[in-house]
Design a protein around this motif. Sequence first.
Motif, short mmCIF file in Angstrom:
data_model
loop_
_atom_site.label_atom_id
_atom_site.label_comp_id
_atom_site.label_asym_id
_atom_site.label_seq_id
_atom_site.Cartn_x
_atom_site.Cartn_y
_atom_site.Cartn_z
N GLY A 131 7.91 4.97 -8.68
CA GLY A 131 9.23 4.44 -8.40
C GLY A 131 9.67 4.66 -6.97
N VAL A 132 8.74 4.61 -6.05
CA VAL A 132 9.04 4.92 -4.64
C VAL A 132 9.54 3.70 -3.88
CG1 VAL A 132 7.99 5.52 -2.43
CG2 VAL A 132 7.48 6.88 -4.45
N ILE A 133 8.79 2.62 -3.91
CA ILE A 133 9.10 1.47 -3.06
C ILE A 133 10.33 0.74 -3.59
CG2 ILE A 133 7.63 -0.21 -4.26
CD1 ILE A 133 6.68 -1.06 -1.39
N ASP A 134 11.13 0.21 -2.69
CA ASP A 134 12.43 -0.35 -3.08
C ASP A 134 12.79 -1.48 -2.12
OD1 ASP A 134 14.86 -0.57 -4.41
OD2 ASP A 134 15.85 0.90 -3.14
N GLN A 135 13.65 -2.38 -2.62
CA GLN A 135 14.15 -3.47 -1.79
C GLN A 135 15.52 -3.12 -1.24
OE1 GLN A 135 13.18 -6.34 -5.14
NE2 GLN A 135 12.93 -7.74 -3.39
N ARG A 136 15.74 -3.41 0.02
CA ARG A 136 17.00 -3.07 0.67
C ARG A 136 18.08 -4.10 0.33
NH1 ARG A 136 16.14 -1.43 6.67
NH2 ARG A 136 15.34 0.41 5.57
N LYS A 137 19.26 -3.61 -0.03
CA LYS A 137 20.37 -4.50 -0.35
C LYS A 137 20.77 -5.30 0.89
CE LYS A 137 22.31 -1.52 -3.94
NZ LYS A 137 23.48 -0.70 -4.37
N GLY A 138 21.03 -6.58 0.68
CA GLY A 138 21.41 -7.43 1.79
C GLY A 138 20.25 -7.88 2.65
N ASP A 139 19.06 -7.38 2.33
CA ASP A 139 17.86 -7.70 3.10
C ASP A 139 16.82 -8.31 2.18
OD1 ASP A 139 15.16 -7.25 4.13
OD2 ASP A 139 16.07 -6.14 5.77
N GLY A 140 16.55 -7.63 1.06
CA GLY A 140 15.62 -8.15 0.07
C GLY A 140 14.19 -7.72 0.28
N ARG A 141 13.86 -7.27 1.51
CA ARG A 141 12.48 -6.87 1.78
C ARG A 141 12.22 -5.45 1.29
NH1 ARG A 141 12.12 -7.88 8.08
NH2 ARG A 141 14.20 -6.93 7.90
N ALA A 142 10.95 -5.13 1.08
CA ALA A 142 10.55 -3.81 0.58
C ALA A 142 10.40 -2.84 1.75
CB ALA A 142 9.24 -3.92 -0.18
N TRP A 143 10.82 -1.58 1.50
CA TRP A 143 10.75 -0.54 2.52
C TRP A 143 10.34 0.77 1.88
CZ3 TRP A 143 12.23 -1.86 7.61
CH2 TRP A 143 12.87 -3.09 7.75
N LYS A 144 9.60 1.59 2.63
CA LYS A 144 9.21 2.92 2.17
C LYS A 144 8.61 3.70 3.34
CE LYS A 144 4.36 2.35 0.93
NZ LYS A 144 3.96 3.46 1.81
N CYS A 145 8.25 4.94 3.07
CA CYS A 145 7.62 5.79 4.09
C CYS A 145 6.35 5.14 4.64
CB CYS A 145 7.29 7.14 3.47
SG CYS A 145 6.10 8.14 4.39
N THR A 146 6.20 5.18 5.94
CA THR A 146 4.98 4.69 6.60
C THR A 146 4.08 5.84 7.06
OG1 THR A 146 5.95 4.71 8.82
CG2 THR A 146 6.30 2.73 7.50
N LEU A 147 4.49 7.06 6.74
CA LEU A 147 3.85 8.27 7.25
C LEU A 147 3.82 8.22 8.78
CD1 LEU A 147 1.16 10.01 5.12
CD2 LEU A 147 1.34 10.59 7.51
#
Length: 268
Positions: A131-147
């Motif tokens: 359950g890590v990756i998520d879509q940003r509100k108002g953006d719709g794209r997926a974001w998460k840690c890139t290390l």
Amino acid sequence: MGFFTDTSVCIGCKACEVACKEWNAVPEDGLEFTGMSYDNTQGLGADTWRHVAFIEQDKPMGNAETGVPDGAAGSGMRWLMASDVCKHCTHAACLDVCPTGSLFRTEFGTVVVQEDICNGCGYCVPACPFGVIDQRKGDGRAWKCTLCYDRLGAGQEPACAKACPTDSIQYGPLDELRERAAVRVDQLHQLGVDDARLYGEDPEDGVGGDGAFFLLLDEPEVYGLPPDPVVTTRDLPSMWRHAGAAALTLLGGAAAVFAVHGRVGGRR
């Protein structure tokens, strides 16, 4: 390369959260208290790539002194603090389902989202077993840690590890980190912390081992982690094989029917 997070020395300062936001320009995420914890970021999401959990337990920490006289109220209380992050799975389901190639495996073995080619389909969100990756509100794209992929390419350690004042977050080659983690678990067992265990370090687990693994002081469920994570796309090859076999069977049946009716029609 990857992360080893030793939660036994995490002090809950949230320096990792701040450093992550500052370096990666991650937006502010609301800072709302749950009413059940001192944690004000609640969990991982598109705007929280590092999340420090605060877990209060009425339980002593092995043989450690609590500073409270025996028998006094609260003498058994302890805090479990843990900085959670994307696990950068060896077998990453998010990679399997991404239709645009926005998600890719780097030369360091980590998993990164290229937000400029993400189409916001959201397939990766339910695919992640953590359950890590998520879509940003108002953006719709997926974001998460890139290390901190950009820092790694410049020979620097990730911002969160650089900012951690207790070395709870450690960065380096995974083989070395696993050896270091095993030694630390043995040390804690000798101190009477029998619940100390590693999570995500096993290359034979359901996701092929995590690029970010943890030393925990209780069951994974206490930290909100799945006890036996499995890559959600593990059955895709067999599903496609069965679908292909079914399609060939239907085609064969249709061809047979056509052949029979074609011969009958020809005799008429």
